[in-house]
Enzyme design. Sequence first.
Site, PDB file in Angstrom:
ATOM      1  N   PRO A  14       0.830  -1.241   0.027  1.00 48.45           N
ATOM      2  CA  PRO A  14       0.160   0.080  -0.006  1.00 48.45           C
ATOM      3  C   PRO A  14       0.672   1.004   0.046  1.00 48.45           C
ATOM      4  O   PRO A  14       1.775   1.340   0.544  1.00 48.45           O
ATOM      5  CB  PRO A  14      -0.793  -0.019   1.189  1.00 48.45           C
ATOM      6  CG  PRO A  14      -0.165  -1.057   2.136  1.00 48.45           C
ATOM      7  CD  PRO A  14       0.590  -2.061   1.107  1.00 48.45           C
ATOM      8  N   ASN A  15       0.306   2.237  -0.718  1.00 53.93           N
ATOM      9  CA  ASN A  15       0.805   3.401  -0.899  1.00 53.93           C
ATOM     10  C   ASN A  15       2.140   3.775  -1.651  1.00 53.93           C
ATOM     11  O   ASN A  15       2.630   4.961  -2.157  1.00 53.93           O
ATOM     12  CB  ASN A  15       0.936   4.306   0.464  1.00 53.93           C
ATOM     13  CG  ASN A  15      -0.134   4.263   1.124  1.00 53.93           C
ATOM     14  OD1 ASN A  15      -1.293   4.755   0.737  1.00 53.93           O
ATOM     15  ND2 ASN A  15      -0.341   3.890   2.461  1.00 53.93           N
ATOM     16  N   ARG A  22       4.034  11.318  -2.361  1.00 47.78           N
ATOM     17  CA  ARG A  22       3.790  11.085  -0.821  1.00 47.78           C
ATOM     18  C   ARG A  22       4.992  11.164   0.116  1.00 47.78           C
ATOM     19  O   ARG A  22       6.001  10.412  -0.113  1.00 47.78           O
ATOM     20  CB  ARG A  22       3.114   9.648  -0.614  1.00 47.78           C
ATOM     21  CG  ARG A  22       2.581   9.421   0.748  1.00 47.78           C
ATOM     22  CD  ARG A  22       2.295   7.916   0.851  1.00 47.78           C
ATOM     23  NE  ARG A  22       2.106   7.501   2.157  1.00 47.78           N
ATOM     24  CZ  ARG A  22       2.896   6.669   2.696  1.00 47.78           C
ATOM     25  NH1 ARG A  22       3.701   6.021   1.821  1.00 47.78           N
ATOM     26  NH2 ARG A  22       2.821   6.198   4.033  1.00 47.78           N
ATOM     27  N   TYR A  27      10.503   9.396   1.730  1.00 53.50           N
ATOM     28  CA  TYR A  27      10.675   8.191   0.674  1.00 53.50           C
ATOM     29  C   TYR A  27      11.456   8.575  -0.682  1.00 53.50           C
ATOM     30  O   TYR A  27      11.551   7.970  -1.628  1.00 53.50           O
ATOM     31  CB  TYR A  27       9.387   7.814   0.479  1.00 53.50           C
ATOM     32  CG  TYR A  27       8.576   7.286   1.383  1.00 53.50           C
ATOM     33  CD1 TYR A  27       9.047   5.863   2.046  1.00 53.50           C
ATOM     34  CD2 TYR A  27       7.564   7.821   2.001  1.00 53.50           C
ATOM     35  CE1 TYR A  27       8.195   5.467   3.008  1.00 53.50           C
ATOM     36  CE2 TYR A  27       6.659   7.300   3.165  1.00 53.50           C
ATOM     37  CZ  TYR A  27       7.314   6.192   3.680  1.00 53.50           C
ATOM     38  OH  TYR A  27       6.597   5.369   4.894  1.00 53.50           O
ATOM     39  N   ASN A  78       8.454  -5.371  -0.458  1.00 57.73           N
ATOM     40  CA  ASN A  78       8.096  -3.955   0.369  1.00 57.73           C
ATOM     41  C   ASN A  78       6.566  -4.055   0.547  1.00 57.73           C
ATOM     42  O   ASN A  78       5.663  -3.537  -0.108  1.00 57.73           O
ATOM     43  CB  ASN A  78       8.648  -2.660  -0.333  1.00 57.73           C
ATOM     44  CG  ASN A  78       8.329  -1.574   0.588  1.00 57.73           C
ATOM     45  OD1 ASN A  78       7.600  -1.752   1.605  1.00 57.73           O
ATOM     46  ND2 ASN A  78       8.985  -0.454   0.240  1.00 57.73           N
ATOM     47  N   ALA A  81       2.740  -0.652   4.988  1.00 53.33           N
ATOM     48  CA  ALA A  81       2.177  -0.834   6.397  1.00 53.33           C
ATOM     49  C   ALA A  81       1.820  -2.189   6.685  1.00 53.33           C
ATOM     50  O   ALA A  81       1.675  -2.531   7.830  1.00 53.33           O
ATOM     51  CB  ALA A  81       1.016   0.228   6.684  1.00 53.33           C
ATOM     52  N   HIS A  84       3.675  -4.644   9.344  1.00 50.54           N
ATOM     53  CA  HIS A  84       3.708  -4.740  10.551  1.00 50.54           C
ATOM     54  C   HIS A  84       2.197  -5.074  11.297  1.00 50.54           C
ATOM     55  O   HIS A  84       1.837  -4.996  12.328  1.00 50.54           O
ATOM     56  CB  HIS A  84       3.742  -2.892  11.061  1.00 50.54           C
ATOM     57  CG  HIS A  84       4.888  -2.409  10.448  1.00 50.54           C
ATOM     58  ND1 HIS A  84       6.025  -2.368  10.645  1.00 50.54           N
ATOM     59  CD2 HIS A  84       4.674  -1.307   9.361  1.00 50.54           C
ATOM     60  CE1 HIS A  84       6.613  -1.977   9.767  1.00 50.54           C
ATOM     61  NE2 HIS A  84       5.921  -1.118   9.174  1.00 50.54           N
ATOM     62  N   GLU A 104      13.017  -8.897   2.288  1.00 55.19           N
ATOM     63  CA  GLU A 104      12.169  -7.751   2.645  1.00 55.19           C
ATOM     64  C   GLU A 104      13.043  -6.361   2.346  1.00 55.19           C
ATOM     65  O   GLU A 104      14.042  -6.473   2.980  1.00 55.19           O
ATOM     66  CB  GLU A 104      11.788  -7.848   4.142  1.00 55.19           C
ATOM     67  CG  GLU A 104      10.820  -6.957   4.852  1.00 55.19           C
ATOM     68  CD  GLU A 104      10.625  -6.945   6.241  1.00 55.19           C
ATOM     69  OE1 GLU A 104      10.053  -5.972   6.846  1.00 55.19           O
ATOM     70  OE2 GLU A 104      10.812  -8.233   6.915  1.00 55.19           O
ATOM     71  N   HIS A 106      12.541  -1.882   2.639  1.00 58.48           N
ATOM     72  CA  HIS A 106      12.093  -1.055   3.113  1.00 58.48           C
ATOM     73  C   HIS A 106      12.749   0.389   2.573  1.00 58.48           C
ATOM     74  O   HIS A 106      14.222   0.438   2.735  1.00 58.48           O
ATOM     75  CB  HIS A 106      11.964  -0.671   4.695  1.00 58.48           C
ATOM     76  CG  HIS A 106      10.900  -1.790   4.988  1.00 58.48           C
ATOM     77  ND1 HIS A 106       9.585  -1.704   5.129  1.00 58.48           N
ATOM     78  CD2 HIS A 106      11.480  -3.085   5.679  1.00 58.48           C
ATOM     79  CE1 HIS A 106       9.237  -3.104   5.502  1.00 58.48           C
ATOM     80  NE2 HIS A 106      10.102  -3.649   5.992  1.00 58.48           N
ATOM     81  N   ARG A 113      11.867   5.353  13.103  1.00 60.71           N
ATOM     82  CA  ARG A 113      10.652   5.901  12.980  1.00 60.71           C
ATOM     83  C   ARG A 113       9.820   5.586  13.959  1.00 60.71           C
ATOM     84  O   ARG A 113      10.215   5.284  15.121  1.00 60.71           O
ATOM     85  CB  ARG A 113       9.967   5.367  11.589  1.00 60.71           C
ATOM     86  CG  ARG A 113      10.695   6.025  10.424  1.00 60.71           C
ATOM     87  CD  ARG A 113      10.131   5.900   8.967  1.00 60.71           C
ATOM     88  NE  ARG A 113       8.963   6.436   8.943  1.00 60.71           N
ATOM     89  CZ  ARG A 113       8.058   6.331   7.914  1.00 60.71           C
ATOM     90  NH1 ARG A 113       8.356   5.330   7.037  1.00 60.71           N
ATOM     91  NH2 ARG A 113       6.875   6.839   7.833  1.00 60.71           N
TER      92      ARG A 113
END
Length: 149
Positions: A14-15, A22, A27, A78, A81, A84, A104, A106, A113
């Site tokens: 997502p996103n 964004r 990012y 990736n 959210a 988590h 994985e 990120h 963060r």
Amino acid sequence: MPATPAGILVINGPNLDRLGKREPAVYGTETLADIENKIAGRAAERGLAVEFRQSNKEGELVEYAHEAADLGYAVIVNAGAYTHTSIALRDALAEVADGPGFVEVHISNVYAREPFRHRSYLSDRALGVVAGLGSFGYLAAVDFLAGGR
């Protein structure tokens, strides 16, 4: 370690379709298409087929993990959210983990963060985790999966 895979499926959650727009301070300004072009080039250099999937929907990400397992492809994921929160995605990636494996990735350093981002439901099944290196993390994952481990 599993053998070098015939291909890689890159799954973005997502996103990530909003990259470049964004939170550029977090990012960066690269778009997802920019990153995919870099990955495609690196995979071609390594003689690997690569395919890309992105969804904002958890169930679609699960289906993409199933697709990778059926193809025998390694995965670069990736999960955004869902990293988590998603036990369903973890369970789907377990099949990949038992085969060619997954890395994985990120873009941001999730450990610098918010505390809720420090927990990943995926990382203990991953071959490796890359965080905080921007889009280079994807390229490092390609190199690793291509046998540069």
